[in-house]
Design a protein around this motif. Structure first.
Motif, PDB file in Angstrom:
ATOM      1  N   UNK A 157       0.876  -1.136  -0.115  1.00  0.00           N
ATOM      2  CA  UNK A 157      -0.057  -0.097  -0.081  1.00  0.00           C
ATOM      3  C   UNK A 157       0.917   1.150   0.200  1.00  0.00           C
ATOM      4  N   UNK A 158       2.124   1.191   0.306  1.00  0.00           N
ATOM      5  CA  UNK A 158       3.047   2.190   0.372  1.00  0.00           C
ATOM      6  C   UNK A 158       3.852   2.399  -0.912  1.00  0.00           C
ATOM      7  N   UNK A 159       4.040   1.249  -1.875  1.00  0.00           N
ATOM      8  CA  UNK A 159       4.708   1.568  -2.982  1.00  0.00           C
ATOM      9  C   UNK A 159       3.885   1.548  -4.044  1.00  0.00           C
ATOM     10  N   UNK A 160       4.302   2.799  -5.137  1.00  0.00           N
ATOM     11  CA  UNK A 160       3.421   2.981  -6.174  1.00  0.00           C
ATOM     12  C   UNK A 160       3.990   4.020  -6.966  1.00  0.00           C
ATOM     13  N   UNK A 161       4.172   3.683  -8.340  1.00  0.00           N
ATOM     14  CA  UNK A 161       4.574   4.869  -9.312  1.00  0.00           C
ATOM     15  C   UNK A 161       3.513   5.718  -9.460  1.00  0.00           C
ATOM     16  N   UNK A 162       2.215   5.331  -9.231  1.00  0.00           N
ATOM     17  CA  UNK A 162       0.985   6.130  -9.740  1.00  0.00           C
ATOM     18  C   UNK A 162      -0.008   6.087  -8.876  1.00  0.00           C
ATOM     19  N   UNK A 163      -0.544   6.936  -8.249  1.00  0.00           N
ATOM     20  CA  UNK A 163      -1.484   6.886  -7.055  1.00  0.00           C
ATOM     21  C   UNK A 163      -2.644   6.446  -7.655  1.00  0.00           C
ATOM     22  N   UNK A 164      -3.116   6.793  -8.835  1.00  0.00           N
ATOM     23  CA  UNK A 164      -4.277   6.414  -9.619  1.00  0.00           C
ATOM     24  C   UNK A 164      -4.303   4.955  -9.711  1.00  0.00           C
ATOM     25  N   UNK A 165      -2.981   4.581 -10.317  1.00  0.00           N
ATOM     26  CA  UNK A 165      -2.860   3.100 -10.588  1.00  0.00           C
ATOM     27  C   UNK A 165      -3.177   2.136  -9.210  1.00  0.00           C
ATOM     28  N   UNK A 166      -2.507   2.688  -8.219  1.00  0.00           N
ATOM     29  CA  UNK A 166      -2.636   2.126  -6.914  1.00  0.00           C
ATOM     30  C   UNK A 166      -4.265   2.207  -6.418  1.00  0.00           C
ATOM     31  N   UNK A 167      -5.038   3.125  -6.636  1.00  0.00           N
ATOM     32  CA  UNK A 167      -6.168   3.392  -6.230  1.00  0.00           C
ATOM     33  C   UNK A 167      -7.060   2.510  -6.953  1.00  0.00           C
ATOM     34  N   UNK A 168      -6.751   2.437  -8.323  1.00  0.00           N
ATOM     35  CA  UNK A 168      -7.661   1.334  -9.064  1.00  0.00           C
ATOM     36  C   UNK A 168      -7.414   0.077  -8.614  1.00  0.00           C
ATOM     37  N   UNK A 169      -5.753  -0.320  -8.199  1.00  0.00           N
ATOM     38  CA  UNK A 169      -5.862  -1.663  -7.783  1.00  0.00           C
ATOM     39  C   UNK A 169      -6.534  -2.010  -6.546  1.00  0.00           C
ATOM     40  N   UNK A 170      -6.558  -1.015  -5.577  1.00  0.00           N
ATOM     41  CA  UNK A 170      -7.169  -1.363  -4.323  1.00  0.00           C
ATOM     42  C   UNK A 170      -8.559  -1.670  -4.644  1.00  0.00           C
ATOM     43  N   UNK A 171      -9.262  -0.776  -5.556  1.00  0.00           N
ATOM     44  CA  UNK A 171     -10.784  -1.093  -5.612  1.00  0.00           C
ATOM     45  C   UNK A 171     -10.992  -2.474  -6.209  1.00  0.00           C
TER      46      UNK A 171
END
Length: 286
Positions: free
Chosen positions: A179-193
């Motif tokens: 949850x702390x490692x991401x190149x793009x916050x939108x990518x991480x948010x989509x991944x969490x969803x």
């Protein structure tokens, strides 16, 4: 009993043929000398599960080698009528898939249950396309754009096991550091969803290992344990390593993996608390 030659049976048949050969002090050349249509290279490929063998050819090889009795019955019991599932063979880029990864894909296609742990990323079977591209691009092999697209497409196609019959029972663990490692916050948010969505599937359990678990909740590498419908008591283990996943085939390795997953289970958040943690992180990102 399933009469198809599943990937796990093909691997075990190759292992057993090799074990018999070594126990009887025979080389590959010894086993195939004077046998029409055979060569040391062909037998080596069969032993390594890189080439299937028909019932007729197996009988010919066993006759030629003098394998009889219970040993012969045990070998023949591993053989079925159909080849293992190799769904990637028809893809345009099939020739770029390595033999080691082909083995992994074949086993995954046959597995009934998978336990999966990755310390710093969401497991591949629950990744979005955007997240998968980020993870693959960050690999040590420095893949080019074409290789990234190819690897991502394979990863997306593998996820059909979660929704198409027979569905795979997946128990996936990931470390909170994901949850702390991401190149793009939108990518991480989509991944969490997407992870929250997949966690609702009846055949999927997803649990996070919190940082507060300390050393007990950390393994030194990713770990995969697969189980199969025609061999539910045993399994096949892969351990994450530089360049891919290393197979571990022995019963001892399976028992070690079982103990590791038992420890992870004790350290992990419940599925419900995992979703709560994911939702909290999503609020921070959006």
């Amino acid at each position: 009993m399933n009469k198809d030659l599943s990937a796990i049976r093909q691997i075990r048949l190759g292992d057993e043929l090799r074990a018999w050969r070594l126990e009887n002090n025979k080389t590959l050349a010894d086993m195939t000398a004077g046998l029409k249509g055979w060569s040391a290279g062909r037998l080596s490929r069969i032993e390594r599960a890189l080439q299937p063998i028909s019932a007729t050819d197996l009988a010919t090889l066993l006759d030629h080698s003098g394998v009889t009795g219970q040993e012969r019955e045990d070998l023949e019991s591993l053989l079925g009528a159909s080849p293992p599932k190799q769904w990637w063979r028809d893809l345009d880029f099939a020739n770029s898939i390595t033999a080691a990864f082909s083995e992994y894909l074949a086993l995954e296609a046959d597995a009934a249950q998978m336990l999966n742990y990755f310390p710093s990323a969401f497991p591949g079977l629950v990744q979005t396309e955007g997240y998968a591209k980020e993870m693959i691009a960050a690999g040590l092999s420095a893949p080019n754009e074409e290789q990234i697209e190819t690897a991502t497409e394979v990863r997306m196609l593998r996820q059909r096991r979660l929704t198409e019959d027979p569905t795979l029972a997946l128990e996936a663990y990931f470390g909170e550091v994901a949850l702390m490692v991401a190149g793009d916050h939108k990518v991480l948010a989509d991944q969490i969803r997407h992870t929250i969505k997949v966690a609702q599937y009846p055949n999927v359990t997803i649990r996070m290992i919190p940082l507060s678990a300390g050393r007990q909740g950390i393994l030194t590498s990713g770990l995969v344990l697969m189980r199969f419908p025609d061999d539910p008591e045993d399994g096949f283990v892969f351990i994450e390593a530089v360049g891919g996943m290393l197979p571990r085939r022995t019963g001892r390795d399976v028992r070690r993996a079982e103990r590791a997953f038992s420890r992870l289970h004790r350290c992990a958040l419940s599925p419900e608390d995992t979703i709560t943690a994911l939702e909290r992180k999503l609020e921070e990102l959006t």
